[in-house]
Scaffold this motif. Sequence first.
Motif, PDB file in Angstrom:
ATOM      1  N   GLY A 168       0.644  -1.094  -0.100  1.00 36.21           N
ATOM      2  CA  GLY A 168      -0.049   0.171   0.097  1.00 36.21           C
ATOM      3  C   GLY A 168       0.806   1.234   0.087  1.00 36.21           C
ATOM      4  O   GLY A 168       0.269   2.315   0.029  1.00 36.21           O
ATOM      5  N   ILE A 169       2.086   1.144  -0.102  1.00 36.03           N
ATOM      6  CA  ILE A 169       2.808   2.334  -0.338  1.00 36.03           C
ATOM      7  C   ILE A 169       3.020   3.049  -1.673  1.00 36.03           C
ATOM      8  O   ILE A 169       2.912   2.369  -2.718  1.00 36.03           O
ATOM      9  N   MET A 170       3.274   4.310  -1.570  1.00 33.53           N
ATOM     10  CA  MET A 170       3.430   4.989  -2.897  1.00 33.53           C
ATOM     11  C   MET A 170       4.606   4.508  -3.796  1.00 33.53           C
ATOM     12  O   MET A 170       4.795   4.414  -4.988  1.00 33.53           O
ATOM     13  N   ARG A 171       5.752   3.855  -3.056  1.00 36.33           N
ATOM     14  CA  ARG A 171       7.067   3.555  -3.552  1.00 36.33           C
ATOM     15  C   ARG A 171       7.953   4.487  -4.012  1.00 36.33           C
ATOM     16  O   ARG A 171       9.131   4.375  -3.566  1.00 36.33           O
ATOM     17  N   ALA A 204      11.365  13.093   0.447  1.00 36.52           N
ATOM     18  CA  ALA A 204      11.209  11.953  -0.596  1.00 36.52           C
ATOM     19  C   ALA A 204      10.679  10.825   0.202  1.00 36.52           C
ATOM     20  O   ALA A 204       9.663   9.904  -0.217  1.00 36.52           O
ATOM     21  N   LEU A 205      11.129  10.291   1.296  1.00 36.71           N
ATOM     22  CA  LEU A 205      10.627   9.239   2.237  1.00 36.71           C
ATOM     23  C   LEU A 205       9.469   9.463   2.417  1.00 36.71           C
ATOM     24  O   LEU A 205       8.573   8.676   2.324  1.00 36.71           O
ATOM     25  N   ARG A 206       8.858  10.695   3.040  1.00 41.47           N
ATOM     26  CA  ARG A 206       7.677  10.909   3.285  1.00 41.47           C
ATOM     27  C   ARG A 206       6.641  10.666   2.355  1.00 41.47           C
ATOM     28  O   ARG A 206       5.659   9.854   2.678  1.00 41.47           O
ATOM     29  N   THR A 207       6.828  11.130   1.153  1.00 37.90           N
ATOM     30  CA  THR A 207       5.996  10.900   0.266  1.00 37.90           C
ATOM     31  C   THR A 207       6.169   9.319  -0.382  1.00 37.90           C
ATOM     32  O   THR A 207       4.923   8.853  -0.795  1.00 37.90           O
ATOM     33  N   ASP A 232      -1.209   4.496  -0.420  1.00 43.35           N
ATOM     34  CA  ASP A 232      -1.937   4.860  -1.857  1.00 43.35           C
ATOM     35  C   ASP A 232      -3.310   4.360  -1.834  1.00 43.35           C
ATOM     36  O   ASP A 232      -3.607   3.262  -1.680  1.00 43.35           O
ATOM     37  N   PRO A 233      -4.218   5.257  -1.793  1.00 46.03           N
ATOM     38  CA  PRO A 233      -5.560   5.099  -1.539  1.00 46.03           C
ATOM     39  C   PRO A 233      -6.088   4.253  -2.621  1.00 46.03           C
ATOM     40  O   PRO A 233      -7.193   3.696  -2.687  1.00 46.03           O
ATOM     41  N   ARG A 234      -5.575   4.308  -3.742  1.00 49.44           N
ATOM     42  CA  ARG A 234      -6.106   3.337  -4.828  1.00 49.44           C
ATOM     43  C   ARG A 234      -5.648   1.879  -4.818  1.00 49.44           C
ATOM     44  O   ARG A 234      -6.204   1.307  -5.320  1.00 49.44           O
ATOM     45  N   GLN A 235      -4.593   1.722  -4.105  1.00 44.86           N
ATOM     46  CA  GLN A 235      -4.506   0.115  -3.874  1.00 44.86           C
ATOM     47  C   GLN A 235      -3.643   0.052  -2.545  1.00 44.86           C
ATOM     48  O   GLN A 235      -2.560  -0.164  -2.430  1.00 44.86           O
ATOM     49  N   PRO A 268       3.264  -2.847  -4.440  1.00 49.00           N
ATOM     50  CA  PRO A 268       3.565  -1.853  -6.009  1.00 49.00           C
ATOM     51  C   PRO A 268       4.533  -2.473  -6.531  1.00 49.00           C
ATOM     52  O   PRO A 268       5.670  -1.772  -7.122  1.00 49.00           O
ATOM     53  N   SER A 269       4.463  -3.727  -7.185  1.00 44.33           N
ATOM     54  CA  SER A 269       5.346  -4.187  -7.893  1.00 44.33           C
ATOM     55  C   SER A 269       4.803  -5.418  -8.764  1.00 44.33           C
ATOM     56  O   SER A 269       3.909  -6.143  -8.258  1.00 44.33           O
TER      57      SER A 269
END
Length: 199
Positions: A89-92, A175-178, A183-186, A191-192
């Motif tokens: 669920g992270i933006m990565r 950058a780490l914060r973002t 990720d609300p969409r997944q 994310p891979s």
Amino acid sequence: MAPRSAEASRKTRETDISVSVHVDGSGKSDIATGVGFFDHMLDQLSRHSLIDMTVRAKGDLHIDDHHTVEDTGIALGQALSRALGERRGIMRYASIDLAMDETLTRAAIDVSGRPFLVWNVSFSSPKIGTFDTELVREFFQALAQNAGITLHVTNHYGANNHHIAETCFKAVARALRTALEHDPRQPDAVPSTKGSLKG
């Protein structure tokens, strides 16, 4: 979602370090490494990433700061990796150009599980006060290696070495914060296309 918190410790003949992190924090830090400038930089890392951090480090500072700084990076990276778990669920990915007075530094991150550091930062002096400027790279090398992140840091320009170092820490923090945001969409997906971010 489960709290993204973890601890790590490292004890050798050279250092005795304990670290705790809470990824979904508010940027509160409680830092004591015995190295004043490094404490200031870690406080910036916590404040701008919004990762709550507690760091206690005792090292062989009668020799120099190297072991304390590097081993703190190792322990902090290990704690961060444990807190992230499967990295669901992270933006990565994230990158930022961060300005501070005359200095501009870019940090780009892939929370990939594959550690790698690309470091394009130079200092015009070997010291900031009593702190060895080469230890800035050593810290981020240890952090990236043990957190399992790909990290690129480039200083575009700057004249003041304190500003150059500080923009490195602040840019990586932002950058780490973002990259670690949900990720609300997944929200439950890794994310891979591999289905794993564990290297």
